[in-house]
Write a protein that holds these residues in place. Structure first.
Motif, mmCIF file in Angstrom:
data_model
loop_
_atom_site.group_PDB
_atom_site.id
_atom_site.type_symbol
_atom_site.label_atom_id
_atom_site.label_comp_id
_atom_site.label_asym_id
_atom_site.label_seq_id
_atom_site.Cartn_x
_atom_site.Cartn_y
_atom_site.Cartn_z
ATOM 1 N N UNK A 700 -6.538 1.783 -5.864
ATOM 2 C CA UNK A 700 -6.665 1.330 -4.689
ATOM 3 C C UNK A 700 -6.709 -0.182 -4.150
ATOM 4 N N UNK A 701 -7.269 -0.737 -5.320
ATOM 5 C CA UNK A 701 -7.360 -2.272 -5.328
ATOM 6 C C UNK A 701 -5.957 -3.126 -5.591
ATOM 7 N N UNK A 842 -13.886 5.548 9.230
ATOM 8 C CA UNK A 842 -13.487 4.620 8.448
ATOM 9 C C UNK A 842 -12.807 5.163 7.146
ATOM 10 N N UNK A 843 -12.771 6.254 6.834
ATOM 11 C CA UNK A 843 -12.236 7.016 5.711
ATOM 12 C C UNK A 843 -10.643 6.644 5.862
ATOM 13 N N UNK A 844 -10.334 6.549 4.678
ATOM 14 C CA UNK A 844 -8.742 6.057 4.591
ATOM 15 C C UNK A 844 -7.727 7.022 5.080
ATOM 16 N N UNK A 845 -8.199 8.352 5.161
ATOM 17 C CA UNK A 845 -7.452 9.383 5.887
ATOM 18 C C UNK A 845 -7.354 9.365 7.337
ATOM 19 N N UNK A 846 -8.590 8.862 7.825
ATOM 20 C CA UNK A 846 -8.946 8.699 9.250
ATOM 21 C C UNK A 846 -7.923 7.699 9.684
ATOM 22 N N UNK A 847 -7.782 6.522 8.790
ATOM 23 C CA UNK A 847 -6.969 5.240 9.304
ATOM 24 C C UNK A 847 -5.659 5.874 9.297
ATOM 25 N N UNK A 848 -5.152 6.485 8.325
ATOM 26 C CA UNK A 848 -3.923 7.001 8.150
ATOM 27 C C UNK A 848 -3.690 8.015 9.366
ATOM 28 N N UNK A 887 -4.601 -2.802 0.921
ATOM 29 C CA UNK A 887 -4.946 -1.593 1.385
ATOM 30 C C UNK A 887 -4.035 -0.690 1.943
ATOM 31 N N UNK A 888 -2.841 -1.368 2.746
ATOM 32 C CA UNK A 888 -2.024 -0.348 3.158
ATOM 33 C C UNK A 888 -1.271 0.380 2.012
ATOM 34 N N UNK A 889 -1.128 -0.342 0.827
ATOM 35 C CA UNK A 889 -0.333 0.194 -0.100
ATOM 36 C C UNK A 889 -1.363 1.466 -0.645
ATOM 37 N N UNK A 890 -2.663 1.163 -0.775
ATOM 38 C CA UNK A 890 -3.239 2.380 -1.190
ATOM 39 C C UNK A 890 -3.442 3.448 -0.271
ATOM 40 N N UNK A 892 -1.108 4.334 1.946
ATOM 41 C CA UNK A 892 -0.139 5.035 2.207
ATOM 42 C C UNK A 892 0.700 5.694 0.446
ATOM 43 N N UNK A 893 -0.128 5.456 -0.326
ATOM 44 C CA UNK A 893 0.205 5.504 -1.680
ATOM 45 C C UNK A 893 1.646 4.832 -1.950
ATOM 46 N N UNK A 894 2.061 3.743 -1.892
ATOM 47 C CA UNK A 894 3.171 3.050 -2.136
ATOM 48 C C UNK A 894 2.852 1.729 -2.751
ATOM 49 N N UNK A 895 3.684 1.265 -3.235
ATOM 50 C CA UNK A 895 3.725 -0.204 -3.983
ATOM 51 C C UNK A 895 3.456 -1.190 -2.770
ATOM 52 N N UNK A 896 2.818 -2.425 -3.229
ATOM 53 C CA UNK A 896 2.577 -3.458 -2.244
ATOM 54 C C UNK A 896 3.708 -3.915 -1.785
ATOM 55 N N UNK A 897 4.780 -4.084 -3.005
ATOM 56 C CA UNK A 897 6.209 -4.685 -2.878
ATOM 57 C C UNK A 897 6.865 -3.921 -1.494
ATOM 58 N N UNK A 898 6.808 -2.527 -1.554
ATOM 59 C CA UNK A 898 7.359 -1.648 -0.592
ATOM 60 C C UNK A 898 6.612 -1.795 0.760
ATOM 61 N N UNK A 899 5.445 -2.547 0.837
ATOM 62 C CA UNK A 899 4.734 -2.859 2.059
ATOM 63 C C UNK A 899 5.365 -3.965 2.485
ATOM 64 N N UNK A 900 5.460 -5.063 1.730
ATOM 65 C CA UNK A 900 5.984 -6.204 2.252
ATOM 66 C C UNK A 900 7.338 -6.069 2.775
ATOM 67 N N UNK A 901 8.155 -5.324 2.042
ATOM 68 C CA UNK A 901 9.684 -5.191 2.457
ATOM 69 C C UNK A 901 9.542 -4.470 3.980
ATOM 70 N N UNK A 902 8.504 -3.316 4.163
ATOM 71 C CA UNK A 902 8.718 -2.821 5.442
ATOM 72 C C UNK A 902 8.381 -3.713 6.410
#
Length: 928
Positions: A700-701, A842-848, A887-890, A892-902
């Motif tokens: 997650x971190x 505040x839970x991850x799935x509530x945010x999603x 946080x977004x990567x954790x 959405x369960x994607x990589x941080x690089x994918x977050x940056x590209x999006x």
């Protein structure tokens, strides 16, 4: 006592320390001056009455003796007497003492015959009055509160007839008296002489401070306060206390308070014994009975216990209530101060003390005293084999366990075993004692457990519960070795259940560092008892095989009609663990709650943390995060009160970390993951759970490399124990996600395929759905929709917990965005996801869920927003709400690089420079 008796000597000595009956001349100065003035003015002032009253031992007798000594030194006649409790019912007892000197001089005989004296209305009164005309006379009476009625009336008659005579009556005694109106009041009511009534109070603080300075030297205020508290202003106690302290050569400072208190206990004990000796032999017997059970029994029962049949109970009670070291209780009973009880009883022989405690215990039991008080008496007595005594000791032991007083419980149970004559009952008491020792002193408890298992004459139920308790208390290897030997000679149903417990101690029989034991038969494929069914179900569940058989065996092991006393802790827990892995959470919860309700005493104290930990895990699987946290917190509190707590801590910490993550408390989860635990916990069967939780936190971190290390070690330990079921902890799928993030797709797909195969072999919906979700996340874009729909179909049969929410969220996202997705089904799933996560915003799935909802509705028109893909909208909403790339990567369960590209595509399509503008857009969209 004669008129010419010598000056009084110290009445009692204790080693080198002694105390005198008379106060020094620098205390009671006002009262001494008054007594002296009366005696000195006898020739000119006429008759006088002086009464000196106060609490027992407040120098009344000393002032009476002062009057006698001063009168004798001035050449006056002195007639002295001392009243006594033993003669308080003897007519004219004090008068006989007073007149004895006159009779000796007149007749040459030693005493007047009782018949001759008592033939007169007031015997000897006329002769005394006549002699007073010839020579001034002082009558000195000590302990006047014990005056017999006839002597009291005689003194009243004397006072009425002494007008104009040089005669003084000086009487001293306690202010509480057996007479209805009080002896001093009755004497003072006689007309004629001038009456002086002196009431002695405790010594004031200034006199106490002066006495400390005189005997010991200048003292600080704290030391003076300690002296006042110990002595209570009692003159004789004060003088003796200071003298003994001074003999030690110590300075009167607050730092010496412990020494002062030790001396004070000795002084108070000596004064108490001296005062009671003056009341007669029967009073001493009553005092000893009071020291044993005064607060438990009424005074007349105490007198009966002391066999003081001839004593005047009312008068004795009055005297004792005024004695230093004895206090009157609000209910009318008397009690010896606890610190003085040993001093009171030390003059008795051991046998006499034992007999007294036995009798007192039986009387207290009959009187309905509390179990604790009666048990304390029994502990000081020898065994009698009485059934009531055994019941009392056991009840008090149960109470002690409930209050956490396990050392006391051990003493009580040991004593009860000495009382018990039935070998079977004695063995059951030994089982209770072993349970207590497992809480406070596990090695001692292990020894008792081993002895109970190996003793062939013990009842089968005792041996069985002893093995069960031993495992619960953490003595797994002791139990396994003992059972391996006992199984060779046991037979029948006992052998069946003992065999089940052997395997409950270590279900798969594999692991590192496990001491070897002789070969033991495996559990049969068709279990012969409920205990075997429970343990066999857990064995199969660990291997990840035969789900339906596991569920059937575990449910059969938890029947509704089993007596609570017959419940075994470890088989019940094994059945509940197996049911958790089969997703039969209702049955598992029933078994755990029933076990909590059925256990009591030390068995509950030992098992409660483990039961609550498993129930916390069950609540987590259901998505009841608040209840899970409460159970885990209570389990940790209970575990830390046990002698062995380290073994369970990895389970508790691991589950709590996951609960914190699922609740959105990421900082708390990181703190829990970083908490250092004792090295011994790595040998715990629960160690992999903590490794898994640490791996989740690392993932997650945004630290996939660290996550891989933790998760692979978790898998290594599980595999070494042959724990193959992915429903335990899905370490393979999480490792696959971490490898995918690290750019290792082949390894990610390999691990994911293993998890899917194992989950399919096991067949539980939640485990299979999670494995398929991981496969979708690491497989790339090909056929993702088919994979997530398959996962959604599997998860429907499981609990609606965190796994369900994650599958549901991914299913919603893909149905919304993928070509061929079902938008209507996505909307329904999104509504369900929002409802499931509403309790924990505040839970991850509530945010999603909120991000998906924002992407789905698009209620505010933002230029370029519709040109964004659903995935870009989801990422943009999270970033606009302040979430970091990690946080977004954790989430959405994607990589941080994918977050940056999006986000880069979002900025380009919306024609903005970065996150500040994006945050403003999201605030407008959400109506802020």
């Amino acid at each position: 006592m004669t008129a010419e008796s010598p000056s009084p000597q110290p009445l009692y000595r204790d080693g080198a320390a002694a105390f005198t009956a008379d106060p020094p001349p620098y205390v009671r100065t006002r009262e001494r001056a008054k007594v002296a003035a009366v005696v000195d003015g006898l020739d000119t002032s006429g008759p006088a009455l002086v009464t000196v009253s106060g609490r027992s031992g407040f120098d009344q007798s000393a002032l009476v003796r002062l009057a006698a000594h001063r009168a004798r030194a001035a050449g006056r006649r002195v007639l002295r007497a001392r009243a006594a409790l033993s003669e308080s019912d003897l007519p004219y007892g004090v008068v006989t003492q007073l007149l004895e000197p006159l009779e000796v001089r007149a007749t040459g005989t030693s005493a007047t015959r009782p018949g001759h004296v008592r033939s007169e209305p007031f015997p000897g009164l006329t002769g005394l009055l006549r002699s007073a005309l010839e020579r001034p006379t002082v009558l000195a009476v000590e302990d006047a509160h014990w005056l017999d009625r006839e002597s009291l009336h005689w003194l009243q008659a004397l006072l009425r007839r002494c007008a104009g005579l040089p005669l003084a009556v000086v009487c001293g005694g306690d202010d509480a008296t057996a007479a209805d109106q009080g002896w001093s009041g009755e004497l003072g009511s006689a007309p004629g002489p001038v009456a002086h009534h002196l009431t002695l109070a405790p010594l004031p603080p200034d006199e106490i401070a002066a006495e400390i300075a005189r005997v010991c030297g200048p003292a600080d205020d704290a030391f003076t306060a300690e002296v006042l508290g110990i002595s209570g202003g009692h003159p004789a106690v004060l003088h003796d206390l200071l003298r003994r302290f001074a003999d030690l050569g110590r300075r009167p400072a607050a730092g010496h308070a412990p020494v002062l208190h030790a001396i004070g206990s000795a002084v108070l004990g000596d004064h108490l014994m001296r005062a009671v000796r003056g009341l007669g032999g029967e009073a001493g017997e009553v005092l000893r009975a009071l020291a044993v059970c005064g607060e438990l029994l009424d005074f007349h029962v105490v007198c009966a216990l002391a066999r003081a049949g001839s004593v005047n109970e009312r008068r004795l009670r009055t005297a004792l209530a005024q004695t230093v070291g004895i206090r009157a209780l609000p209910n009318g009973r008397l009690s010896v101060e606890p610190a003085l009880r040993a001093r009171v009883l030390e003059e008795m022989t051991a046998d006499d003390r034992t007999v007294l405690h036995i009798s007192a215990a039986e009387l207290a039991h009959r009187a309905g005293a509390e179990d604790r008080a009666v048990a304390d008496l029994l502990l000081a007595a020898r065994p009698t084999g009485s059934a009531w005594a055994i019941r009392t000791l056991r009840r008090d032991a149960d109470h002690a366990v409930r209050e956490g007083e396990h050392d006391r419980a051990a003493v009580l149970l040991t004593r009860a075993a000495e009382e018990e004559r039935d070998p079977a009952e004695r063995a059951r008491l030994g089982l209770e004692l072993a349970a207590v020792r497992l809480v406070t002193d596990p090695p001692a408890g292990d020894l008792r457990i081993e002895r109970l298992i190996r003793t062939p004459d013990n009842p089968a139920a005792v041996r069985l519960h002893a093995a069960d308790l031993g495992i619960t208390g953490g003595g797994t290897e002791v139990v396994r070795r003992s059972l391996a030997d006992v199984l060779t000679v046991a037979d029948g149903t006992e052998q069946d259940d003992l065999l089940a417990l052997f395997w409950a101690a270590h279900p798969t029989g594999q692991g590192h560092g496990m001491p070897s034991v002789p070969a033991v038969t495996a559990l049969p494929q068709r279990p012969a008892s409920r205990a075997q069914a429970a343990v066999r179900a857990w064995q199969l569940a660990l291997h990840g095989e035969k789900l339906h058989q596991v569920r059937s065996l575990a449910q059969a092991a938890l029947p509704h009609d089993q007596r609570p006393d017959d419940l075994l802790i470890q088989p019940t827990l094994a059945a509940c663990r197996a049911l958790c892995l089969t997703d039969s959470l209702d049955d598992a919860e029933f078994g755990l709650n029933r076990l909590l309700g059925a256990l009591g005493g030390s068995r509950l104290r030992l098992a409660r943390p483990e039961i609550l930990a498993l129930r916390g895990e069950l609540n987590l699987r259901r998505g009841r995060l608040v209840q899970a946290g409460q159970d885990l917190e209570a389990a940790e509190r209970g575990a830390r009160r046990l002698g062995r707590s380290a073994a369970l801590l990895p389970h508790l910490y691991g589950m709590r970390i996951i609960v914190d993550l699922e609740s959105g408390r990421e900082d708390a989860a990181r703190e829990g993951a970083a908490t250092a635990l004792p090295p011994a916990v790595e040998d715990s069967e629960h160690w992999p759970r903590l490794l898994f939780a640490r791996g989740v936190v690392a993932l997650r971190d945004g630290n996939p490399a660290q996550a891989i290390d933790q998760l692979r070690e978790c898998g290594r330990v599980l595999l070494s124990r042959h724990h193959l079921n992915p429903a335990l902890v899905p370490w393979r799928s999480l490792t696959a996600l971490a490898c995918h993030t690290m750019g290792e797709p082949a390894e990610a797909r390999r691990l994911s395929a293993q998890e899917v195969a194992l989950a399919r072999r096991w067949g539980a919906g939640s485990a299979l759905a999670w494995a398929k979700l991981a496969a979708v996340l690491v497989a790339g874009r090909e056929d993702r929709l088919t994979g997530i729909r398959s996962a959604m179909g599997a998860v429907r049969s499981g609990p609606t917990g965190p796994k369900y929410a994650r599958v549901l969220a991914q299913y919603t996202a893909l149905e919304m965005t993928e070509s061929g997705g079902d938008r209507r089904s996505a909307a329904l799933s999104l509504a369900e996801l929002c409802a499931l996560t509403a309790a924990h915003p505040a839970a991850p799935m509530a945010v999603r869920a909120r991000a998906l909802a924002g992407a789905a509705t698009g209620t505010v028109s933002v230029p370029g927003w519709d040109a964004l893909s659903a995935a870009e909208q989801e990422s943009a909403l999270l970033a606009g709400r302040g979430r970091s790339n990690r946080d977004i990567a954790a989430l959405l369960q994607i990589s941080r690089r994918a977050v940056e590209l999006r986000l880069a595509r979002v900025y380009r399509k919306l024609r903005i420079d970065g996150r500040p503008e994006l945050r403003a857009i999201v605030r407008v969209m959400e109506g802020d």
